[in-house]
Design an enzyme around this catalytic site. Structure first.
Site, PDB file in Angstrom:
ATOM      1  N   SER A 281       0.818  -1.213   0.000  1.00  0.00           N
ATOM      2  CA  SER A 281       0.000   0.000   0.000  1.00  0.00           C
ATOM      3  C   SER A 281       0.850   1.260   0.000  1.00  0.00           C
ATOM      4  O   SER A 281       0.326   2.352  -0.203  1.00  0.00           O
ATOM      5  CB  SER A 281      -0.910   0.019   1.239  1.00  0.00           C
ATOM      6  OG  SER A 281      -0.129   0.046   2.429  1.00  0.00           O
TER       7      SER A 281
ATOM      8  N   HIS B 191      -3.130  -3.670  -5.559  1.00  0.00           N
ATOM      9  CA  HIS B 191      -3.405  -3.216  -4.198  1.00  0.00           C
ATOM     10  C   HIS B 191      -4.865  -3.425  -3.844  1.00  0.00           C
ATOM     11  O   HIS B 191      -5.733  -2.670  -4.262  1.00  0.00           O
ATOM     12  CB  HIS B 191      -3.015  -1.736  -4.040  1.00  0.00           C
ATOM     13  CG  HIS B 191      -3.273  -1.197  -2.672  1.00  0.00           C
ATOM     14  ND1 HIS B 191      -3.676   0.092  -2.433  1.00  0.00           N
ATOM     15  CD2 HIS B 191      -3.196  -1.804  -1.456  1.00  0.00           C
ATOM     16  CE1 HIS B 191      -3.837   0.271  -1.138  1.00  0.00           C
ATOM     17  NE2 HIS B 191      -3.556  -0.863  -0.524  1.00  0.00           N
TER      18      HIS B 191
ATOM     19  N   GLU C 296      -6.424  -1.371  -6.896  1.00  0.00           N
ATOM     20  CA  GLU C 296      -5.575  -0.478  -7.674  1.00  0.00           C
ATOM     21  C   GLU C 296      -4.563  -1.322  -8.451  1.00  0.00           C
ATOM     22  O   GLU C 296      -3.805  -2.093  -7.861  1.00  0.00           O
ATOM     23  CB  GLU C 296      -4.849   0.508  -6.753  1.00  0.00           C
ATOM     24  CG  GLU C 296      -5.779   1.526  -6.119  1.00  0.00           C
ATOM     25  CD  GLU C 296      -5.073   2.464  -5.159  1.00  0.00           C
ATOM     26  OE1 GLU C 296      -5.386   3.663  -5.172  1.00  0.00           O
ATOM     27  OE2 GLU C 296      -4.223   1.990  -4.378  1.00  0.00           O
TER      28      GLU C 296
ATOM     29  N   ASN D 203      -4.452   6.188  -1.175  1.00  0.00           N
ATOM     30  CA  ASN D 203      -3.659   6.639  -0.032  1.00  0.00           C
ATOM     31  C   ASN D 203      -3.009   7.998  -0.265  1.00  0.00           C
ATOM     32  O   ASN D 203      -2.768   8.747   0.683  1.00  0.00           O
ATOM     33  CB  ASN D 203      -2.602   5.595   0.327  1.00  0.00           C
ATOM     34  CG  ASN D 203      -3.206   4.416   1.058  1.00  0.00           C
ATOM     35  OD1 ASN D 203      -4.286   4.518   1.635  1.00  0.00           O
ATOM     36  ND2 ASN D 203      -2.527   3.284   1.037  1.00  0.00           N
TER      37      ASN D 203
END
Length: 317
Positions: A148, A171, A183, A221
């Site tokens: 991540s 991800h 992702e 993120n």
């Protein structure tokens, strides 16, 4: 080593439709890491009729991963077959029959079409793992990391050029069975055919792919961490209480969780690890005040108040 650490409007992939041949080319999956993330990925893949091998360093770790999958599947089975216990048991047993367990990673990847790593967020450990796996996996296998926060290109740094062309990020989000987004992270070296195959596979397991470049934090993120850090700074400046900030964002912005509830769910140590790394050495982020350290966050982590997983964070659980 292989146990995963706890970690949760995407730009959905656009482009040509993907053939059933591309999807059918990925049928055997090896997941390295029997923690919550790895076992969740294994569960989803097995649910969609893939042959899955789950790998960890010990039988104990594998048994924990298997128990997590069984518990999760039982919840699904109860909803799917509410009044039929026999059908519930059959549902769980059928999916679990497609999952095998192994403590031998190189042997486990020898027939894999796709290898997904979901281990501890440590760059050297990941690099060393893939250096080993690259010697045993088929040349056409796609290698992927579920990281991540770490750069996909750096994780693949020890691999040869051919392997780098078939190396990407996948991800997933926690909890994997419930969260729809994956992702798909493409490096500069990754072949477009590999990205296309990964996108097709993500769709085939019932998830929604979002394709992005290999950049710190990818999409979610990269946007989420500054939001959480600014919420912490509002608290440090005594602008409002954690409860009021959470209420404001849930009722004012329509978010399902407030920033402090989300921080506690993700894990305060995980947040600190990511922002400290980005501020110190993130590509294009080094020294960026968005990711500067927080006295409040540092204090809570030092006290062992890590969030939901430790029973205390910004809130008590």
């Amino acid at each position: 080593m292989y146990s995963a650490i706890s970690k949760s409007a995407p730009l959905l992939a656009r482009g040509p439709s993907f053939s059933t041949t591309a999807m059918a080319s990925i049928s055997r999956i090896t997941v390295i890491g029997g923690g919550q993330m790895g076992s969740g990925i294994a569960q989803v893949a097995a649910t969609h009729k893939h042959e899955v091998t789950l790998v960890d360093v010990s039988q104990e770790a594998l048994d924990r991963g298997k128990a997590y999958m069984a518990k999760s599947l039982k919840r699904v089975a109860k909803k799917k077959h509410a009044e039929d216990e026999a059908a519930q048991s059959q549902f769980v047993a059928e999916i679990m029959s497609r999952v095998s367990l192994s403590t031998k990673p190189q042997e486990a990847v020898s027939r894999a079409d796709l290898v997904i790593e979901a281990i501890v967020e440590n760059l050297k450990v990941k690099q060393d793992l893939f250096a080993q796996l690259s010697k045993a996996a088929p040349q056409q296998a796609i290698l992927a990391s579920n990281t991540s926060s770490l750069p996909i290109g750096k994780i693949a740094e020890l691999l040869d050029s051919q392997r780098k062309q078939r190396f990407i990020g996948l991800h997933f989000f926690n909890p994997v069975p419930q969260m729809k987004l994956v992702e798909v992270v493409r490096t500069k070296e990754a072949d477009q055919e590999v990205v296309d195959s990964a996108v097709a596979w993500v769709k085939a397991i019932g998830k929604a792919p979002a394709v992005c470049k290999d950049t710190p934090g990818f999409i979610v993120n990269r946007l989420l961490l500054p939001y959480m850090m600014e919420a912490i700074r509002l608290l440090e400046r005594d602008v409002a209480s954690a409860q009021d900030i959470d209420t404001a964002m849930k009722l004012g912005a329509g978010y399902p969780m407030g920033p402090f509830e989300l921080c506690d769910y993700v894990g305060l140590d995980t947040i600190k690890f990511i922002v400290d790394g980005w501020h110190k050495d993130g590509e294009g982020l080094k020294g960026n005040p968005l990711f500067a350290s927080s006295t409040k966050l540092d204090e809570l982590v030092k006290q062992g108040r890590l969030g939901v997983k430790s029973g205390k964070g910004f809130y008590d659980y």
